[in-house]
Design an enzyme around this catalytic site. Structure first.
Site, mmCIF file in Angstrom:
data_model
loop_
_atom_site.group_PDB
_atom_site.id
_atom_site.type_symbol
_atom_site.label_atom_id
_atom_site.label_comp_id
_atom_site.label_asym_id
_atom_site.label_seq_id
_atom_site.Cartn_x
_atom_site.Cartn_y
_atom_site.Cartn_z
ATOM 1 N N GLY A 166 23.347 -5.764 6.693
ATOM 2 C CA GLY A 166 23.935 -5.876 8.022
ATOM 3 C C GLY A 166 25.389 -6.291 8.018
ATOM 4 C CG HIS A 174 16.848 -5.449 7.068
ATOM 5 N ND1 HIS A 174 16.302 -5.811 5.848
ATOM 6 C CD2 HIS A 174 16.315 -6.303 7.976
ATOM 7 C CE1 HIS A 174 15.460 -6.810 6.023
ATOM 8 N NE2 HIS A 174 15.454 -7.140 7.296
ATOM 9 C CB SER A 175 18.667 -8.508 5.542
ATOM 10 O OG SER A 175 18.593 -9.803 5.023
ATOM 11 C CD GLN A 176 23.504 -7.044 0.818
ATOM 12 O OE1 GLN A 176 22.488 -6.333 0.815
ATOM 13 N NE2 GLN A 176 24.654 -6.637 0.338
ATOM 14 C CG HIS A 209 14.217 -10.894 7.361
ATOM 15 N ND1 HIS A 209 15.276 -10.829 8.245
ATOM 16 C CD2 HIS A 209 14.744 -10.587 6.130
ATOM 17 C CE1 HIS A 209 16.387 -10.512 7.594
ATOM 18 N NE2 HIS A 209 16.085 -10.352 6.320
#
Length: 376
Positions: free
Chosen positions: A216, A212-214, A352
Site C-alpha cells: 500500500g 495491500h499492506s506494505q 488483515h
C-alpha cells in the site's frame, strides 16, 4: 449403430468403476475462475556491472489478464503486501477463486505484479542488500488467528478466516507456504517500485492502483511520479500510520508521512533530514491515543490531490487502530480520501487478509461499487 454401442460401453465401464471406486465430489473441488487471456512481461530495471559480469536488476514481473468481455474503462493493477506475491489475487487458500476472477467477471483488465526483488522478480545478490521473511507465528498473531492473541482491542472480532489460522491447519499451511523472501531495505524497495510502477503505467495507460499492506506504500510513490496516469488509489490496509509504527511498536517511520522516500509537497521543503513538521491530534479509533499529522499550515501532496483515494479497513484487523490517522493525513494534505470501514457497511469479522477470507466476494462488490462511483 457402432457409435451407439461404443457410447453404451463407455457408460457401463464408468458405472462399474464408479461403484468400485466412488469419486468424492463436492463444491469445494471447483472454483468459479473467470475465463481470461493471459500474458506476462518484465518491466523496468537494467543491466548492472558486477565482479563476475553483468546482471539484469530491479525488473518487475507483471501478469496481464484480459476478460472475454471488456466493459470497464480503466484496468486494475494489484500490488501485494510484504512476504507475498501476485498469487494473492488468483486463488484463496481454500481453493476458491480470488479477486482477479471477481474483477475479470466485472469486465476489468487485471494486472498482477510481483514486487521488485520478490518471487518472480529477481533479487540482485550483489546489491549489498539482504532478504528476510516472516515466521508462521508472526502470520498467526497478526493475520490469521489474531482472535487467539487479542493484542489489540478489535482482534476478538475476527471470524472470517477459513480454518483455525494456526500451524497444522491445512488452509493455514496452504497460505503460509506461499510466503516468500523480500527486500529488507524499505527505501530501496520503494525506489525500485516507483521506477518499475511508473514504467508499467506508461505501458498500460491510465489505470487504478489497488495495493495491500506494505504494498500500500507503492501507489503513493508511483502516483507521485506519474499522477496523470493514476485514475484512482485503493489502499487495502496500507502501511501506516504516518510518521511512526503502531500497535506492535512506536518507533519512528516514514519520515515523509506516508513513505520513506520523498514525495512532492507544496510549498517545497528543502530540509531532507526533517522534511515535515508534525503535531499530535486526537484519534477517533480505539487503541491509539493520537495521530501524528503535519503541523499547521499543512503542505499539499500536489501530485495526489486530484486522484480519488479510498482506504479500506477490516473490522477486526490491527489497522482499524490507525488507518483513520492515514486518512486524516491525506485529507489534511489536500487529497480526496475517504475511509471505508467494512464493519460500518455491514461486513463483519474480517482481518488483515480480508481479500482471502470467506466473504471476499462481498468485499470486492463494495470496492467495485466505489470504483464505479468515484473513478470517472
Amino acid at each position: 449403430m457402432f457409435a451407439v454401442s461404443i457410447t453404451l460401453f463407455v457408460i457401463v465401464v464408468f458405472t462399474v468403476l464408479g461403484q468400485a471406486f466412488p469419486l468424492k465430489i463436492n463444491a469445494q473441488n471447483f472454483t468459479r475462475e473467470a475465463f481470461a487471456s493471459r500474458e506476462y512481461i518484465y518491466i523496468g530495471g537494467g543491466y548492472v556491472q558486477t565482479d563476475s559480469g553483468h546482471l539484469y536488476s530491479d525488473q518487475m514481473y507483471v501478469e496481464k489478464l484480459l476478460p472475454p468481455k471488456l466493459c470497464q474503462p480503466y484496468p486494475l493493477i494489484f500490488i501485494h503486501g510484504q512476504g507475498q506475491s501476485g498469487t494473492n489475487w488468483l486463488n484463496k487458500p481454500d481453493g476458491g477463486s480470488g479477486w482477479a476472477s471477481y474483477f475479470l467477471n466485472q469486465g476489468y483488465i487485471v494486472y498482477i505484479v510481483d514486487q521488485t526483488e520478490r518471487a518472480r522478480s529477481p533479487w540482485n545478490p550483489t546489491g549489498n542488500t539482504t532478504l528476510t521473511t516472516y515466521t508462521a507465528e508472526y502470520i498467526e498473531m497478526r493475520m490469521t488467528a489474531s482472535q487467539d492473541f487479542n493484542i489489540w482491542p478489535q482482534a476478538i472480532l475476527h471470524t472470517q478466516w477459513n480454518g483455525t489460522g494456526r500451524m497444522g491447519d491445512r488452509l493455514f499451511d496452504a497460505f503460509y507456504s506461499s510466503n516468500v523472501q523480500f527486500q529488507s531495505n524499505t527505501v530501496i524497495q520503494q525506489q525500485n517500485m516507483q521506477a518499475a510502477g511508473s514504467a508499467l503505467l506508461h505501458k498500460t495507460g491510465p489505470a487504478i492502483l489497488a495495493a495491500h499492506s506494505q504494498g500500500g506504500l507503492m501507489p503513493w510513490v508511483i502516483a507521485d511520479s506519474v499522477p496523470d496516469l493514476v485514475k484512482g488509489i485503493i489502499g487495502l490496509e496500507p502501511s501506516g500510520p504516518p510518521f511512526r509504527d503502531a500497535v506492535f511498536s512506536s518507533t519512528p517511520a516514514r519520515a515523509w508521512g506516508l513513505t520513506d522516500i520523498p514525495l512532492a509537497y507544496y510549498p517545497t521543503n528543502t530540509n531532507s533530514t526533517t522534511p515535515l513538521q508534525t503535531q499530535s491530534v486526537p484519534n477517533n479509533s480505539t487503541g491509539l491515543d493520537n495521530c501524528i499529522v503535519q503541523a499547521d499550515p499543512a503542505r499539499e501532496l500536489v501530485n495526489l490531490k486530484e486522484i480519488p483515494v479510498v482506504v479500506m479497513t477490516s473490522e477486526s484487523g490491527y489497522h482499524d487502530v490507525y488507518d483513520g490517522c492515514t486518512v486524516s493525513f491525506l485529507q489534511q494534505a489536500g487529497v480526496h480520501a475517504e475511509w471505508l470501514r467494512l464493519g460500518e457497511v455491514g461486513i463483519h469479522g474480517n482481518g488483515h487478509l480480508f481479500f482471502l477470507e470467506k466473504n471476499s466476494d462481498e468485499i470486492a462488490g463494495v470496492l467495485d461499487e466505489w470504483i464505479r462511483k468515484h473513478v470517472t
